[in-house]
Design a protein around this motif. Structure first.
Motif, PDB file in Angstrom:
ATOM      1  N   ASN A  98       2.840  -1.044   7.098  1.00 38.67           N
ATOM      2  CA  ASN A  98       2.598  -0.467   5.765  1.00 38.67           C
ATOM      3  C   ASN A  98       3.744   0.482   5.417  1.00 38.67           C
ATOM      4  OD1 ASN A  98      -0.323  -0.530   7.360  1.00 38.67           O
ATOM      5  ND2 ASN A  98      -0.352  -1.539   5.383  1.00 38.67           N
ATOM      6  N   THR A  99       4.925  -0.087   5.278  1.00 36.20           N
ATOM      7  CA  THR A  99       6.132   0.737   5.179  1.00 36.20           C
ATOM      8  C   THR A  99       6.292   1.401   3.815  1.00 36.20           C
ATOM      9  OG1 THR A  99       7.368  -1.276   4.662  1.00 36.20           O
ATOM     10  CG2 THR A  99       7.386  -0.535   6.958  1.00 36.20           C
ATOM     11  N   ALA A 100       5.467   1.021   2.830  1.00 34.43           N
ATOM     12  CA  ALA A 100       5.551   1.651   1.503  1.00 34.43           C
ATOM     13  C   ALA A 100       4.673   2.897   1.401  1.00 34.43           C
ATOM     14  CB  ALA A 100       5.153   0.648   0.412  1.00 34.43           C
ATOM     15  N   LEU A 101       3.862   3.172   2.420  1.00 30.01           N
ATOM     16  CA  LEU A 101       2.914   4.291   2.372  1.00 30.01           C
ATOM     17  C   LEU A 101       3.603   5.610   2.053  1.00 30.01           C
ATOM     18  CD1 LEU A 101       0.373   4.083   5.356  1.00 30.01           C
ATOM     19  CD2 LEU A 101      -0.136   3.915   2.910  1.00 30.01           C
ATOM     20  N   THR A 102       3.086   6.310   1.039  1.00 28.51           N
ATOM     21  CA  THR A 102       3.546   7.672   0.777  1.00 28.51           C
ATOM     22  C   THR A 102       2.474   8.691   1.147  1.00 28.51           C
ATOM     23  OG1 THR A 102       2.837   7.505  -1.534  1.00 28.51           O
ATOM     24  CG2 THR A 102       5.148   7.014  -1.060  1.00 28.51           C
ATOM     25  N   GLU A 103       1.220   8.257   1.204  1.00 26.06           N
ATOM     26  CA  GLU A 103       0.143   9.175   1.548  1.00 26.06           C
ATOM     27  C   GLU A 103      -0.838   8.503   2.494  1.00 26.06           C
ATOM     28  OE1 GLU A 103      -3.071  11.615  -1.027  1.00 26.06           O
ATOM     29  OE2 GLU A 103      -0.991  11.814  -1.672  1.00 26.06           O
ATOM     30  N   LEU A 104      -1.088   9.166   3.620  1.00 24.28           N
ATOM     31  CA  LEU A 104      -2.016   8.646   4.617  1.00 24.28           C
ATOM     32  C   LEU A 104      -3.010   9.738   4.980  1.00 24.28           C
ATOM     33  CD1 LEU A 104      -3.035   6.595   6.710  1.00 24.28           C
ATOM     34  CD2 LEU A 104      -1.222   7.378   8.254  1.00 24.28           C
ATOM     35  N   GLN A 155       7.440   4.065  11.482  1.00 24.17           N
ATOM     36  CA  GLN A 155       7.899   3.082  10.499  1.00 24.17           C
ATOM     37  C   GLN A 155       7.638   3.529   9.058  1.00 24.17           C
ATOM     38  OE1 GLN A 155       9.601   0.573  11.879  1.00 24.17           O
ATOM     39  NE2 GLN A 155       8.972   1.478  13.831  1.00 24.17           N
ATOM     40  N   ASN A 156       6.881   4.610   8.900  1.00 22.07           N
ATOM     41  CA  ASN A 156       6.411   5.029   7.567  1.00 22.07           C
ATOM     42  C   ASN A 156       7.320   6.120   7.011  1.00 22.07           C
ATOM     43  OD1 ASN A 156       3.793   4.619   9.552  1.00 22.07           O
ATOM     44  ND2 ASN A 156       3.687   3.432   7.676  1.00 22.07           N
ATOM     45  N   THR A 157       8.567   5.756   6.795  1.00 23.63           N
ATOM     46  CA  THR A 157       9.581   6.756   6.437  1.00 23.63           C
ATOM     47  C   THR A 157       9.429   7.257   5.003  1.00 23.63           C
ATOM     48  OG1 THR A 157      11.097   4.951   5.950  1.00 23.63           O
ATOM     49  CG2 THR A 157      11.255   5.957   8.137  1.00 23.63           C
ATOM     50  N   ALA A 158       8.573   6.595   4.189  1.00 22.73           N
ATOM     51  CA  ALA A 158       8.364   7.043   2.802  1.00 22.73           C
ATOM     52  C   ALA A 158       7.256   8.084   2.692  1.00 22.73           C
ATOM     53  CB  ALA A 158       8.033   5.845   1.907  1.00 22.73           C
ATOM     54  N   LEU A 159       6.550   8.359   3.792  1.00 26.40           N
ATOM     55  CA  LEU A 159       5.414   9.284   3.749  1.00 26.40           C
ATOM     56  C   LEU A 159       5.795  10.651   3.201  1.00 26.40           C
ATOM     57  CD1 LEU A 159       3.317   9.055   7.059  1.00 26.40           C
ATOM     58  CD2 LEU A 159       2.585   8.432   4.752  1.00 26.40           C
ATOM     59  N   LEU A 177       0.821  -1.213   0.000  1.00 27.64           N
ATOM     60  CA  LEU A 177       0.000   0.000   0.000  1.00 27.64           C
ATOM     61  C   LEU A 177       0.854   1.263   0.000  1.00 27.64           C
ATOM     62  CD1 LEU A 177      -3.087   0.041   0.040  1.00 27.64           C
ATOM     63  CD2 LEU A 177      -2.968   0.457   2.513  1.00 27.64           C
ATOM     64  N   THR A 178       0.608   2.140  -0.977  1.00 23.54           N
ATOM     65  CA  THR A 178       1.270   3.445  -0.968  1.00 23.54           C
ATOM     66  C   THR A 178       0.288   4.563  -0.627  1.00 23.54           C
ATOM     67  OG1 THR A 178       0.914   3.723  -3.358  1.00 23.54           O
ATOM     68  CG2 THR A 178       3.018   2.759  -2.665  1.00 23.54           C
ATOM     69  N   PHE A 179      -1.017   4.313  -0.817  1.00 18.11           N
ATOM     70  CA  PHE A 179      -2.043   5.330  -0.583  1.00 18.11           C
ATOM     71  C   PHE A 179      -3.151   4.731   0.276  1.00 18.11           C
ATOM     72  CE2 PHE A 179      -6.171   7.154  -1.677  1.00 18.11           C
ATOM     73  CZ  PHE A 179      -5.942   8.521  -1.550  1.00 18.11           C
ATOM     74  N   SER A 225       9.327  12.723  13.482  1.00 13.15           N
ATOM     75  CA  SER A 225      10.779  12.910  13.389  1.00 13.15           C
ATOM     76  C   SER A 225      11.436  11.939  12.414  1.00 13.15           C
ATOM     77  CB  SER A 225      11.426  12.792  14.773  1.00 13.15           C
ATOM     78  OG  SER A 225      11.073  11.576  15.390  1.00 13.15           O
ATOM     79  N   ALA A 226      10.785  10.794  12.154  1.00 13.18           N
ATOM     80  CA  ALA A 226      11.336   9.823  11.202  1.00 13.18           C
ATOM     81  C   ALA A 226      10.848  10.056   9.779  1.00 13.18           C
ATOM     82  CB  ALA A 226      10.972   8.394  11.628  1.00 13.18           C
ATOM     83  N   ASN A 227       9.895  10.985   9.617  1.00 18.83           N
ATOM     84  CA  ASN A 227       9.227  11.157   8.318  1.00 18.83           C
ATOM     85  C   ASN A 227       9.834  12.323   7.550  1.00 18.83           C
ATOM     86  OD1 ASN A 227       6.971  10.508  10.638  1.00 18.83           O
ATOM     87  ND2 ASN A 227       6.875   9.123   8.904  1.00 18.83           N
ATOM     88  N   THR A 228      11.091  12.171   7.200  1.00 22.21           N
ATOM     89  CA  THR A 228      11.829  13.290   6.609  1.00 22.21           C
ATOM     90  C   THR A 228      11.459  13.544   5.155  1.00 22.21           C
ATOM     91  OG1 THR A 228      13.650  11.775   6.175  1.00 22.21           O
ATOM     92  CG2 THR A 228      13.780  13.076   8.188  1.00 22.21           C
ATOM     93  N   ALA A 229      10.634  12.678   4.567  1.00 22.27           N
ATOM     94  CA  ALA A 229      10.187  12.904   3.180  1.00 22.27           C
ATOM     95  C   ALA A 229       8.899  13.725   3.121  1.00 22.27           C
ATOM     96  CB  ALA A 229       9.978  11.563   2.463  1.00 22.27           C
ATOM     97  N   LEU A 230       8.304  14.024   4.272  1.00 22.76           N
ATOM     98  CA  LEU A 230       7.028  14.755   4.293  1.00 22.76           C
ATOM     99  C   LEU A 230       7.128  16.095   3.583  1.00 22.76           C
ATOM    100  CD1 LEU A 230       5.408  14.539   7.848  1.00 22.76           C
ATOM    101  CD2 LEU A 230       4.519  13.571   5.725  1.00 22.76           C
ATOM    102  N   THR A 231       6.185  16.336   2.666  1.00 27.99           N
ATOM    103  CA  THR A 231       6.049  17.661   2.086  1.00 27.99           C
ATOM    104  C   THR A 231       4.698  18.266   2.449  1.00 27.99           C
ATOM    105  OG1 THR A 231       5.246  16.680   0.035  1.00 27.99           O
ATOM    106  CG2 THR A 231       7.596  17.211   0.145  1.00 27.99           C
TER     107      THR A 231
END
Length: 166
Positions: A88-94, A108-112, A70-72, A128-134
């Motif tokens: 769900n470690t592939a999640l980019t959008e939640l 665990q969702n570092t791709a978000l 799941l990415t979305f 703090s682990a979600n450094t990809a967040l925009t």
């Protein structure tokens, strides 16, 4: 193999399973098969949200952990009191706004890249682990009711990334 199928069925919240059946993802909410599990493991996008006018009745997404590709995930406007997306470690959008979540663990969702969790009962949020967040939208959470809603992040108030709505 019948006992295996029963085991899978027991891993899912019954109402969540019914919603998956309604969407045609599984054939029978009362009997989730190994074939269903293979299909679930490959799904990349899932929307089980209600609307503000017609909120969904889901109180749990137990079984979401088997959606490992799941990415979305959109589950806004339900009655969720908890949500475990640690697998769900592939999640980019939640999108889980307008529920009754008291906690949300996205460590665990570092791709978000996008997280919408406004209108919940969260008392704190650690990104703090979600450094990809925009994009982060977490307003209308109670905190302790007195001080500002505490968000633990990799940035500080002076260096909020452009596009983050904190």
């Amino acid at each position: 193999a019948a006992s295996d199928a029963t085991d899978f069925t027991a891993q899912f919240d019954p109402d969540f399973a019914k919603e998956l059946q309604k969407q045609g993802i599984i054939a029978d909410a009362g009997n989730i098969t190994p074939e269903d599990m293979e299909k679930i493991a490959a799904i990349t996008s899932l929307d089980v949200s209600g609307t503000e006018d017609a909120p969904g009745a889901l109180t749990s997404l137990q079984g979401i952990e088997y959606f490992e590709s799941l990415t979305f995930l959109k589950c806004d406007s339900n009655q969720l009191t908890s949500l475990d997306v640690s697998r769900n470690t592939a999640l980019t959008e939640l999108q889980c706004s307008n529920n009754q979540l008291t906690e949300l663990d996205v460590r665990q969702n570092t791709a978000l890249t996008g997280l919408w969790c406004y209108d919940n009962q969260l008392t704190k949020l650690d990104v703090s682990a979600n450094t990809a967040l925009t994009w982060l939208s977490c307003e209308n959470n109670p905190g302790d009711g007195v001080s500002t809603f505490p968000v633990t992040a990799w940035f500080d108030n002076e260096t909020v990334p452009a596009g983050l709505d904190v």
